[in-house]
Design a protein around this motif. Structure first.
Motif, PDB file in Angstrom:
ATOM      1  N   GLN A  92       0.817  -1.199   0.000  1.00  0.00           N
ATOM      2  CA  GLN A  92       0.000   0.000   0.000  1.00  0.00           C
ATOM      3  C   GLN A  92       0.860   1.262   0.000  1.00  0.00           C
ATOM      4  OE1 GLN A  92      -3.229   0.239  -0.532  1.00  0.00           O
ATOM      5  NE2 GLN A  92      -3.000   2.481  -0.500  1.00  0.00           N
ATOM      6  N   GLU A  93       1.922   1.243   0.819  1.00  0.00           N
ATOM      7  CA  GLU A  93       2.841   2.386   0.863  1.00  0.00           C
ATOM      8  C   GLU A  93       3.496   2.584  -0.495  1.00  0.00           C
ATOM      9  OE1 GLU A  93       4.876   2.695   5.150  1.00  0.00           O
ATOM     10  OE2 GLU A  93       4.964   0.681   4.286  1.00  0.00           O
ATOM     11  N   GLU A 150       1.253   4.376  -2.907  1.00  0.00           N
ATOM     12  CA  GLU A 150       1.178   5.800  -2.578  1.00  0.00           C
ATOM     13  C   GLU A 150       2.432   6.536  -3.040  1.00  0.00           C
ATOM     14  OE1 GLU A 150       0.550   5.878   1.606  1.00  0.00           O
ATOM     15  OE2 GLU A 150      -1.511   5.096   1.485  1.00  0.00           O
ATOM     16  N   ASN A 172       2.387   7.076  -6.762  1.00  0.00           N
ATOM     17  CA  ASN A 172       1.558   8.238  -7.108  1.00  0.00           C
ATOM     18  C   ASN A 172       2.310   9.542  -6.870  1.00  0.00           C
ATOM     19  OD1 ASN A 172      -0.665   6.737  -7.942  1.00  0.00           O
ATOM     20  ND2 ASN A 172      -1.521   6.614  -5.870  1.00  0.00           N
ATOM     21  N   LYS A 173       3.071   9.602  -5.762  1.00  0.00           N
ATOM     22  CA  LYS A 173       3.878  10.789  -5.485  1.00  0.00           C
ATOM     23  C   LYS A 173       4.910  11.017  -6.596  1.00  0.00           C
ATOM     24  CE  LYS A 173       3.726  10.612  -0.397  1.00  0.00           C
ATOM     25  NZ  LYS A 173       4.555  10.452   0.822  1.00  0.00           N
TER      26      LYS A 173
END
Length: 252
Positions: free
Chosen positions: A171-172, A175, A178-179
């Motif tokens: 999950q990290e 994210e 996406n960053k």
């Protein structure tokens, strides 16, 4: 007459040697010059120190490549870039220091990486003389220490995200991906190609697992051993540099 001729020749020889010493020092202005008296006082104060053992008055392509490392690393407070000039004549300056680390004159120039908290240094080893380059030396230091050293093709912000990605859960990682995509859009056009490599690598790792990095590194190393155009070779080398941000630091 003979005496004057002898004195003139002697002064010429002294001046030549002096010029050689100044030239060698000038060639590596950002290098710290160490000897058997200062070595143990200076090296342990840094998190890492890359030290070149060489002849007393070094010159040539390898010396120039090492000098490039010193210049680019001059603002890195945790890394020492230094030289030890060893003489095998006269009073044999620093020869005992070279023997202490098992460096012989046949090894010159020999780079040793000293890392704080470790008792033994790591040797910089290359397969061929052409591999003794500033980029390869920086890659070696970064790989062995985990210290941030910008390499050609790399973007510091994305390198930091790659390190976070490597340590994060699924999950990290999504994210962070996406960053990275958002950050890519803010970059000037010149950096977009590099940013795409970071993003694509993250996507492939999410699809195939961490093994993708090792597989891709092996593929690139194979390509670099073949015949490539200058531009293609540079592109492959930059991809290799970026991939290193996704790997764990070597244990010494």
């Amino acid at each position: 007459m003979m005496k004057k001729l002898f004195l003139s020749s002697l002064w010429f020889f002294v001046a030549l040697c002096f010029d050689m010493e100044l030239s060698a020092a000038d060639d590596c202005r950002a290098c710290v010059q160490l000897n058997q008296y200062t070595f143990d006082k200076v090296v342990p104060k840094f998190k890492a120190a890359v030290v070149k053992f060489d002849v007393a008055f070094p010159y040539g392509e390898k010396h120039e490549e090492f000098s490039k490392v010193a210049i680019t690393m001059k603002d890195q407070p945790d890394l020492l870039v230094a030289e030890v000039g060893v003489k095998d004549f006269g009073n044999k300056d620093n020869s005992e220091l070279a023997q202490r680390y098992k460096v012989s004159k046949d090894d010159y120039p020999q780079l040793l990486l000293f890392v704080q908290g470790k008792t033994e240094p790591v040797r910089f080893v290359v397969e061929k003389d052409a591999d003794f380059t500033a980029d390869n030396i920086k890659r070696f230091v970064r790989k062995k220490t985990g210290m941030y050293i910008g390499l050609p093709g790399c973007v510091e912000k994305l390198d930091r995200l790659a390190e976070e990605f490597r340590a994060g859960g699924e999950q990290e990682r999504r994210e962070i991906l996406n960053k990275a995509k958002v950050f890519e859009e803010t970059l000037p056009e010149d950096y977009r190609a590099a940013a795409k490599v970071y993003v694509k690598t993250m996507e492939r790792i999410l699809e195939r697992g961490d093994v993708f990095v090792q597989t891709e590194q092996t593929r690139i190393e194979g390509l670099l051993k073949g015949k490539l155009s200058k531009d293609k070779k540079r592109s492959m080398e930059e991809k290799r540099n970026i991939l290193q941000s996704f790997t764990h630091r070597d244990e010494l």
